[in-house]
Scaffold this motif. Structure first.
Motif, mmCIF file in Angstrom:
data_model
loop_
_atom_site.group_PDB
_atom_site.id
_atom_site.type_symbol
_atom_site.label_atom_id
_atom_site.label_comp_id
_atom_site.label_asym_id
_atom_site.label_seq_id
_atom_site.Cartn_x
_atom_site.Cartn_y
_atom_site.Cartn_z
ATOM 1 N N ALA A 200 0.396 -0.841 -0.059
ATOM 2 C CA ALA A 200 -0.222 -0.405 0.014
ATOM 3 C C ALA A 200 0.910 1.266 0.018
ATOM 4 N N LEU A 201 2.009 1.093 1.108
ATOM 5 C CA LEU A 201 2.824 2.265 0.768
ATOM 6 C C LEU A 201 3.696 2.521 -0.477
ATOM 7 N N GLU B 64 2.247 2.016 -3.726
ATOM 8 C CA GLU B 64 1.018 2.089 -4.118
ATOM 9 C C GLU B 64 0.683 3.305 -4.380
ATOM 10 N N ALA B 65 1.406 3.855 -3.360
ATOM 11 C CA ALA B 65 0.486 5.010 -2.643
ATOM 12 C C ALA B 65 1.940 6.358 -3.073
ATOM 13 N N VAL C 25 4.495 6.421 -1.672
ATOM 14 C CA VAL C 25 4.856 7.695 -0.228
ATOM 15 C C VAL C 25 6.004 7.683 -0.248
ATOM 16 N N LEU D 14 8.143 2.540 8.612
ATOM 17 C CA LEU D 14 7.383 1.985 7.205
ATOM 18 C C LEU D 14 8.583 1.994 6.338
ATOM 19 N N ALA E 173 2.572 2.190 8.933
ATOM 20 C CA ALA E 173 1.831 2.237 7.449
ATOM 21 C C ALA E 173 0.088 3.002 7.531
ATOM 22 N N GLU F 291 -0.513 6.616 8.556
ATOM 23 C CA GLU F 291 0.728 6.785 7.406
ATOM 24 C C GLU F 291 -0.406 6.961 6.404
ATOM 25 N N LEU F 292 -1.734 6.374 5.685
ATOM 26 C CA LEU F 292 -2.380 6.356 4.890
ATOM 27 C C LEU F 292 -3.763 6.100 4.826
ATOM 28 N N ALA G 121 -5.233 3.884 7.398
ATOM 29 C CA ALA G 121 -6.450 3.005 6.828
ATOM 30 C C ALA G 121 -6.190 2.228 7.837
ATOM 31 N N TRP H 182 -5.607 -5.235 7.156
ATOM 32 C CA TRP H 182 -4.090 -5.640 6.053
ATOM 33 C C TRP H 182 -3.691 -6.615 6.764
#
Length: 322
Positions: free
Chosen positions: A180-181, A183-184, A186, A193, A259, A262-263, A265, A270
């Motif tokens: 996810a990190l 893909e985003a 970040v 992280l 994470a 940060e997102l 979520a 997860w």
């Protein structure tokens, strides 16, 4: 000036040069009686039975070269197959690798990939016993892993019975958080992280816990590759039972929690639905005393499917055709 010659590629070596390059970097374990060089390898099977599993990894589907080094991909490709062997209660002995690569692939990337295979196998005393290589537009990796049961009965998916405990060994949520990190997009600027991203690039299966679970009397077990909920669903279906999970029993690791912050979520999503951590999930008799590496997270009940107390979970896990 010829820019192309600044980077040596697999095409520069040719097929047999590539084969020799790969095999020259791979020492053989004691289980391999005959390694690369003949039409087939010869791997010892002291138990008289061989546990076998195979998987494919496709560039762009299972990994990206701009996200992962060749070494990361080699470790990951070996790990997901070795974990399947451990999930049967066996000790991995060897893998063989089918490899398709573009002619312009840098030779340095191939060397890293080879070292990744060898180092991951070495963590369990296994080795790369052979394989095949061909030209392909993308990097395609097929790994077949073998293992020895050492006299133990294989632990299947179908043995779960109501009243038994459901337990997990290994990490959950790292791979999904790291993906996810990335893909985003970040910027990974903190150690936490970075650890989450490393979990996506290179899983850490608890290999030794597979044979140990078999010795402790596990009645069902599998490798968590497509998400805990989805994979335990296979256990429930195979055993004709239900599984109830208690979210309070899941410890969210700090890299996964970081994470999620940060997102914005939910980290438990997860943990429950993220795949590719290659933890092990197993079912044990309720009275078995488990070592701390195994965390009890639920129980087997009458019924069907997998339920999570007090939560609605939408996405259940990974589907290779979606």
């Amino acid at each position: 000036m010829c820019v192309r010659r600044c980077v040596i590629t697999v095409g520069d070596l040719g097929e047999f040069g590539v084969v020799n390059r790969i095999t020259g970097r791979l020492p053989q374990s004691a289980a391999v009686m005959l390694g690369p060089g003949d039409d087939a390898a010869l791997v010892g099977a002291p138990d008289g039975r061989v546990v076998v599993s195979t998987d494919l990894l496709l560039e762009g589907r299972h990994f990206r070269r701009d996200w992962s080094s060749g070494y990361d991909v080699g470790r990951k490709a070996a790990a997901q197959n070795l974990a399947d062997v451990a999930a049967m209660g066996a000790t991995p002995t060897a893998i063989v690798v089918g490899l398709g690569v573009p002619a312009d692939l840098p030779l340095s990337w191939l060397d890293e990939l080879t070292d990744g295979f060898g180092d991951e196998c070495a963590t369990v005393g296994a080795s790369v016993a052979g394989g095949d290589v061909t030209r392909c537009d993308l990097v395609v990796i097929g790994v077949t892993a073998m293992g020895d049961l050492a006299g133990r009965a294989p632990v299947l998916r179908s043995g779960a019975r109501p009243g038994q405990a459901v337990a997990v060994a290994g990490r959950l949520g790292y791979a999904a958080a790291g993906w996810a990190l990335l893909e985003a997009g970040v910027a990974v600027e903190t150690p936490l992280l970075a650890e989450a991203v490393a979990g996506h690039r290179r899983p850490s299966p608890p290999y030794a816990m597979g044979p140990l679970a078999a010795e402790l009397g596990a009645s069902a077990m599998l490798d968590v590759s497509d998400g805990l909920l989805q994979d335990l669903g296979h256990v429930a279906e195979a055993g004709g039972v239900g599984v109830e999970l208690d979210p309070r029993e899941f410890a969210v690791a700090e890299p996964v929690a970081a994470a999620a912050r940060e997102l914005g979520a939910d980290p438990l999503e997860w943990v429950l639905t993220g795949g590719e951590d290659h933890a092990l999930a197993a079912v044990f008799p309720a009275d078995v005393r488990l070592p701390p590496e195994w965390r009890v997270v639920g129980r087997v009940v009458e019924g069907e499917g997998v339920m999570v107390y007090g939560r609605e979970i939408g996405r259940r896990g990974w589907d290779h055709f979606r």
